[in-house]
Write an enzyme that holds these catalytic residues in place. Structure first.
Site, PDB file in Angstrom:
ATOM      1  N   CYS A  54       0.843  -1.211   0.000  1.00 47.36           N
ATOM      2  CA  CYS A  54       0.000   0.000   0.000  1.00 47.36           C
ATOM      3  C   CYS A  54       0.873   1.255   0.000  1.00 47.36           C
ATOM      4  O   CYS A  54       1.787   1.391   0.814  1.00 47.36           O
ATOM      5  CB  CYS A  54      -0.910   0.003   1.217  1.00 47.36           C
ATOM      6  SG  CYS A  54      -1.767   1.566   1.440  1.00 47.36           S
ATOM      7  N   CYS A  57       0.323   3.314   3.469  1.00 45.63           N
ATOM      8  CA  CYS A  57       0.646   2.749   4.773  1.00 45.63           C
ATOM      9  C   CYS A  57       1.945   3.361   5.332  1.00 45.63           C
ATOM     10  O   CYS A  57       2.823   3.784   4.582  1.00 45.63           O
ATOM     11  CB  CYS A  57       0.810   1.230   4.669  1.00 45.63           C
ATOM     12  SG  CYS A  57      -0.734   0.321   4.933  1.00 45.63           S
ATOM     13  N   ASN A  79      -0.249  15.740  -2.621  1.00 44.46           N
ATOM     14  CA  ASN A  79      -0.570  14.737  -3.638  1.00 44.46           C
ATOM     15  C   ASN A  79       0.527  14.721  -4.706  1.00 44.46           C
ATOM     16  O   ASN A  79       0.882  15.761  -5.255  1.00 44.46           O
ATOM     17  CB  ASN A  79      -1.930  15.062  -4.264  1.00 44.46           C
ATOM     18  CG  ASN A  79      -2.527  13.876  -4.984  1.00 44.46           C
ATOM     19  OD1 ASN A  79      -1.866  13.210  -5.782  1.00 44.46           O
ATOM     20  ND2 ASN A  79      -3.794  13.618  -4.729  1.00 44.46           N
ATOM     21  N   ASP A  80       1.061  13.521  -4.937  1.00 47.08           N
ATOM     22  CA  ASP A  80       2.130  13.396  -5.927  1.00 47.08           C
ATOM     23  C   ASP A  80       1.621  13.632  -7.355  1.00 47.08           C
ATOM     24  O   ASP A  80       2.412  13.754  -8.284  1.00 47.08           O
ATOM     25  CB  ASP A  80       2.780  12.006  -5.810  1.00 47.08           C
ATOM     26  CG  ASP A  80       3.341  11.764  -4.407  1.00 47.08           C
ATOM     27  OD1 ASP A  80       3.959  12.691  -3.848  1.00 47.08           O
ATOM     28  OD2 ASP A  80       3.134  10.659  -3.856  1.00 47.08           O
ATOM     29  N   HIS A 117      -4.451   0.114   7.882  1.00 49.08           N
ATOM     30  CA  HIS A 117      -4.887  -0.091   6.501  1.00 49.08           C
ATOM     31  C   HIS A 117      -6.277  -0.729   6.432  1.00 49.08           C
ATOM     32  O   HIS A 117      -7.033  -0.528   5.475  1.00 49.08           O
ATOM     33  CB  HIS A 117      -3.854  -0.988   5.803  1.00 49.08           C
ATOM     34  CG  HIS A 117      -4.143  -1.253   4.366  1.00 49.08           C
ATOM     35  ND1 HIS A 117      -3.755  -0.386   3.367  1.00 49.08           N
ATOM     36  CD2 HIS A 117      -4.795  -2.278   3.756  1.00 49.08           C
ATOM     37  CE1 HIS A 117      -4.147  -0.877   2.197  1.00 49.08           C
ATOM     38  NE2 HIS A 117      -4.780  -2.024   2.403  1.00 49.08           N
ATOM     39  N   ASN A 155     -13.449  10.167  -1.064  1.00 50.35           N
ATOM     40  CA  ASN A 155     -14.008   9.321  -2.101  1.00 50.35           C
ATOM     41  C   ASN A 155     -13.823   7.920  -1.597  1.00 50.35           C
ATOM     42  O   ASN A 155     -12.686   7.473  -1.473  1.00 50.35           O
ATOM     43  CB  ASN A 155     -13.124   9.496  -3.341  1.00 50.35           C
ATOM     44  CG  ASN A 155     -13.900   9.925  -4.525  1.00 50.35           C
ATOM     45  OD1 ASN A 155     -15.094  10.127  -4.473  1.00 50.35           O
ATOM     46  ND2 ASN A 155     -13.191  10.056  -5.626  1.00 50.35           N
ATOM     47  N   CYS A 162     -12.274   5.212  -6.205  1.00 48.85           N
ATOM     48  CA  CYS A 162     -11.202   5.396  -5.230  1.00 48.85           C
ATOM     49  C   CYS A 162     -10.102   4.392  -5.530  1.00 48.85           C
ATOM     50  O   CYS A 162     -10.359   3.196  -5.688  1.00 48.85           O
ATOM     51  CB  CYS A 162     -11.756   5.200  -3.826  1.00 48.85           C
ATOM     52  SG  CYS A 162     -10.510   5.290  -2.559  1.00 48.85           S
ATOM     53  N   SER A 163      -8.865   4.900  -5.617  1.00 48.95           N
ATOM     54  CA  SER A 163      -7.770   4.066  -6.118  1.00 48.95           C
ATOM     55  C   SER A 163      -7.126   3.208  -5.033  1.00 48.95           C
ATOM     56  O   SER A 163      -6.375   2.307  -5.337  1.00 48.95           O
ATOM     57  CB  SER A 163      -6.715   4.953  -6.775  1.00 48.95           C
ATOM     58  OG  SER A 163      -6.172   5.849  -5.820  1.00 48.95           O
ATOM     59  N   HIS A 166      -6.908   2.081   1.578  1.00 49.24           N
ATOM     60  CA  HIS A 166      -6.393   2.646   2.833  1.00 49.24           C
ATOM     61  C   HIS A 166      -7.273   3.852   3.212  1.00 49.24           C
ATOM     62  O   HIS A 166      -7.551   4.696   2.371  1.00 49.24           O
ATOM     63  CB  HIS A 166      -4.936   3.078   2.649  1.00 49.24           C
ATOM     64  CG  HIS A 166      -4.263   3.399   3.943  1.00 49.24           C
ATOM     65  ND1 HIS A 166      -3.316   2.580   4.513  1.00 49.24           N
ATOM     66  CD2 HIS A 166      -4.447   4.428   4.793  1.00 49.24           C
ATOM     67  CE1 HIS A 166      -2.932   3.110   5.658  1.00 49.24           C
ATOM     68  NE2 HIS A 166      -3.602   4.223   5.850  1.00 49.24           N
ATOM     69  N   HIS A 168      -8.505   7.177   3.707  1.00 46.99           N
ATOM     70  CA  HIS A 168      -7.901   8.477   3.393  1.00 46.99           C
ATOM     71  C   HIS A 168      -8.915   9.407   2.748  1.00 46.99           C
ATOM     72  O   HIS A 168      -9.948   8.971   2.247  1.00 46.99           O
ATOM     73  CB  HIS A 168      -6.708   8.315   2.443  1.00 46.99           C
ATOM     74  CG  HIS A 168      -7.119   7.924   1.047  1.00 46.99           C
ATOM     75  ND1 HIS A 168      -7.457   6.640   0.706  1.00 46.99           N
ATOM     76  CD2 HIS A 168      -7.278   8.669  -0.078  1.00 46.99           C
ATOM     77  CE1 HIS A 168      -7.784   6.591  -0.575  1.00 46.99           C
ATOM     78  NE2 HIS A 168      -7.692   7.809  -1.089  1.00 46.99           N
ATOM     79  N   HIS A 298     -21.634  22.746   6.476  1.00 51.66           N
ATOM     80  CA  HIS A 298     -22.351  21.471   6.338  1.00 51.66           C
ATOM     81  C   HIS A 298     -21.501  20.473   5.575  1.00 51.66           C
ATOM     82  O   HIS A 298     -20.558  20.846   4.882  1.00 51.66           O
ATOM     83  CB  HIS A 298     -23.691  21.678   5.627  1.00 51.66           C
ATOM     84  CG  HIS A 298     -23.563  22.245   4.243  1.00 51.66           C
ATOM     85  ND1 HIS A 298     -23.465  23.595   3.996  1.00 51.66           N
ATOM     86  CD2 HIS A 298     -23.485  21.641   3.029  1.00 51.66           C
ATOM     87  CE1 HIS A 298     -23.361  23.800   2.702  1.00 51.66           C
ATOM     88  NE2 HIS A 298     -23.358  22.631   2.079  1.00 51.66           N
ATOM     89  N   LYS A 313     -27.018   3.287  -8.492  1.00 49.99           N
ATOM     90  CA  LYS A 313     -27.781   4.290  -9.237  1.00 49.99           C
ATOM     91  C   LYS A 313     -26.854   4.934 -10.259  1.00 49.99           C
ATOM     92  O   LYS A 313     -25.770   5.397  -9.904  1.00 49.99           O
ATOM     93  CB  LYS A 313     -28.308   5.342  -8.255  1.00 49.99           C
ATOM     94  CG  LYS A 313     -28.710   6.662  -8.870  1.00 49.99           C
ATOM     95  CD  LYS A 313     -30.138   6.644  -9.310  1.00 49.99           C
ATOM     96  CE  LYS A 313     -30.520   7.958  -9.997  1.00 49.99           C
ATOM     97  NZ  LYS A 313     -31.743   7.835 -10.791  1.00 49.99           N
ATOM     98  N   PHE A 314     -27.264   4.968 -11.516  1.00 49.67           N
ATOM     99  CA  PHE A 314     -26.466   5.638 -12.544  1.00 49.67           C
ATOM    100  C   PHE A 314     -27.075   6.999 -12.846  1.00 49.67           C
ATOM    101  O   PHE A 314     -28.276   7.104 -13.035  1.00 49.67           O
ATOM    102  CB  PHE A 314     -26.406   4.796 -13.827  1.00 49.67           C
ATOM    103  CG  PHE A 314     -25.519   3.592 -13.692  1.00 49.67           C
ATOM    104  CD1 PHE A 314     -24.152   3.690 -13.904  1.00 49.67           C
ATOM    105  CD2 PHE A 314     -26.044   2.366 -13.314  1.00 49.67           C
ATOM    106  CE1 PHE A 314     -23.327   2.590 -13.754  1.00 49.67           C
ATOM    107  CE2 PHE A 314     -25.227   1.256 -13.159  1.00 49.67           C
ATOM    108  CZ  PHE A 314     -23.863   1.371 -13.381  1.00 49.67           C
ATOM    109  N   GLU A 319     -30.864  12.007 -16.468  1.00 47.90           N
ATOM    110  CA  GLU A 319     -30.098  12.800 -15.499  1.00 47.90           C
ATOM    111  C   GLU A 319     -29.032  13.662 -16.180  1.00 47.90           C
ATOM    112  O   GLU A 319     -28.778  14.778 -15.777  1.00 47.90           O
ATOM    113  CB  GLU A 319     -29.409  11.898 -14.471  1.00 47.90           C
ATOM    114  CG  GLU A 319     -30.322  11.342 -13.397  1.00 47.90           C
ATOM    115  CD  GLU A 319     -30.939  10.010 -13.774  1.00 47.90           C
ATOM    116  OE1 GLU A 319     -30.903   9.642 -14.970  1.00 47.90           O
ATOM    117  OE2 GLU A 319     -31.464   9.326 -12.872  1.00 47.90           O
ATOM    118  N   GLN A 325     -33.051  12.548 -11.232  1.00 45.76           N
ATOM    119  CA  GLN A 325     -34.314  11.837 -11.039  1.00 45.76           C
ATOM    120  C   GLN A 325     -34.092  10.762  -9.996  1.00 45.76           C
ATOM    121  O   GLN A 325     -33.029  10.149  -9.935  1.00 45.76           O
ATOM    122  CB  GLN A 325     -34.762  11.230 -12.375  1.00 45.76           C
ATOM    123  CG  GLN A 325     -36.132  10.563 -12.360  1.00 45.76           C
ATOM    124  CD  GLN A 325     -36.095   9.104 -11.931  1.00 45.76           C
ATOM    125  OE1 GLN A 325     -35.056   8.460 -11.969  1.00 45.76           O
ATOM    126  NE2 GLN A 325     -37.216   8.590 -11.491  1.00 45.76           N
TER     127      GLN A 325
END
Ligand code: H2U
Ligand code: ZN
Length: 348
Positions: A54, A57, A79-80, A117, A155, A162-163, A166, A168, A298, A313-314, A319, A325
């Site tokens: 990871c 980690c 962030n790299d 992790h 995310n 989400c990649s 871990h 985050h 909020h 849900k797509f 949409e 909707q």
């Protein structure tokens, strides 16, 4: 039957999002529609406390070659692969008002919530979640000195793109106020100009009086499914008192926030007995050194799951082409979330 219950559960209708100015089409008569569409694969659940592969980690080497420290609480790094950079570039002169642009500058941070992790926020002890709340607040204080908007978000889950599993979140601080908070700024400003009270404080009064969309509450915070929710189990987390920005929270409000986050996210996980995917983020007054009394702090939670751990849900078709909707009403979603246990399914 009250007129609100009648129209809300039986007939197609549109609801106005007072916070953004968007409309949402609600079609409650469609909830029994059969599903023959895409089924998501279940994310793996039990993860080790440390994964040698990871990138987030403690003690491991990230993609840029830097080694993470042996951190014990939260750990923040730049962030790299940042989406914005501190130095705005020089743009070529505009040749037409239809080809309009402006320089974008800022910084992107990654916040590891814990060295563990295998954890997610609802599985963390309240003490550790307070550490995350404090880190969010510190990021806004620090980055807010230089940038007009500091977007804190998480995310979570493969389905959200989400990649890394871990625990985050991220922070993107920019010299501009992006689209979504700009809409909220406009609506809240208009409301305040007319009523001399913050929109979301008045809204909270309506919700705590009716209770039909409230999921959980404590002395300082309320979690509800907003009247205008777009995502099936979308929620809004609101403080009871008027607070413009996260760093204004007192120590006891930070603790009660950590407590309600743990309860709320445990319910989310229990809904389909899966680590519940979502995008969440904080909105507060822009960090431009001014007071913005129309703003109320909020957090939004936008989870994509619809009817099980594997059916999502797509936001496509109507949409994308017309407007958001939903089939399940906000009241039905709140009712479902209210009925869930606050004991995490993994620890049962
Ligand atoms: P997401 O999975 O929510 O995208 O967050 C992971 C972020 O961490 C992602 O934005 C960054 C990615 O750019 N990252 C690094 O900066 N360095 C690494 O070595 C791994 C991931
Ligand atoms: Zn890890």
């Amino acid at each position: 039957m009250s007129t609100e219950t009648l129209s809300a559960t039986d007939f197609p209708h549109r609801r106005y999002n007072s916070l953004t100015g968007d409309w949402i089409l609600v079609s409650p008569h469609r909830t029994k529609r059969p599903w023959l569409g895409k089924v998501e694969t279940l994310p793996r659940s039990d993860r080790p406390a440390h994964d040698p592969k990871c990138l987030l980690c403690a003690g491991n080497v990230r993609m840029n070659g830097e080694r993470n420290p042996d951190y014990k609480g939260t750990f923040v790094f730049t962030n790299d692969f940042s989406a914005v950079l501190p130095e705005p570039g020089q743009l070529p002169p505009e040749t037409s008002p239809l080809l309009h642009s402006e320089p974008a500058a800022g910084v992107c941070h990654v916040i590891c919530f814990s060295p563990n992790h295998g954890w997610t926020l609802p599985e963390m002890p309240v003490e550790a979640i307070i550490g995350v709340v404090n880190t969010w607040a510190d990021e806004i204080t620090e980055l807010g000195k230089k940038y007009r908007w500091v977007q804190i978000f998480e995310n979570k889950g493969d389905v959200m793109g989400c990649s890394n599993p871990h625990p985050h979140g991220q922070v993107w601080a920019t010299n501009f106020v992006p689209n979504e908070p700009t809409k909220e700024d406009n609506r809240q400003r208009e409301y305040f100009a007319k009523h001399n009270t913050p929109l979301l404080l008045d809204y909270l009064q309506i919700e705590t009086a009716s209770k039909s969309r409230v999921v959980i509450e404590n002395d300082d915070w309320v979690v509800l499914v907003p009247y205008w929710a777009t995502w099936p189990y979308e929620t809004l987390l609101l403080p009871r008192r008027h607070i413009q920005r996260l760093p204004e929270l007192t120590d006891s409000e930070r603790k009660s926030l950590a407590e309600i986050l743990k309860r709320h996210l445990t319910r989310y996980d229990n809904l389909f007995e899966v680590s519940f995917p979502y995008s969440m983020g904080w909105h507060g007054a822009p960090t431009d050194g001014q007071s913005h009394p129309h703003w109320q702090l909020h957090a939004h939670f936008y989870p994509p799951l619809l009817r099980s751990a594997t059916v999502k849900k797509f936001m496509v078709g109507y949409e994308m082409m017309a407007e958001g909707q939903r089939d399940l009403t906000a009241e039905q979603a709140a009712d479902k979330l209210r009925g869930l246990s606050e004991v995490h399914f993994k620890s049962r």
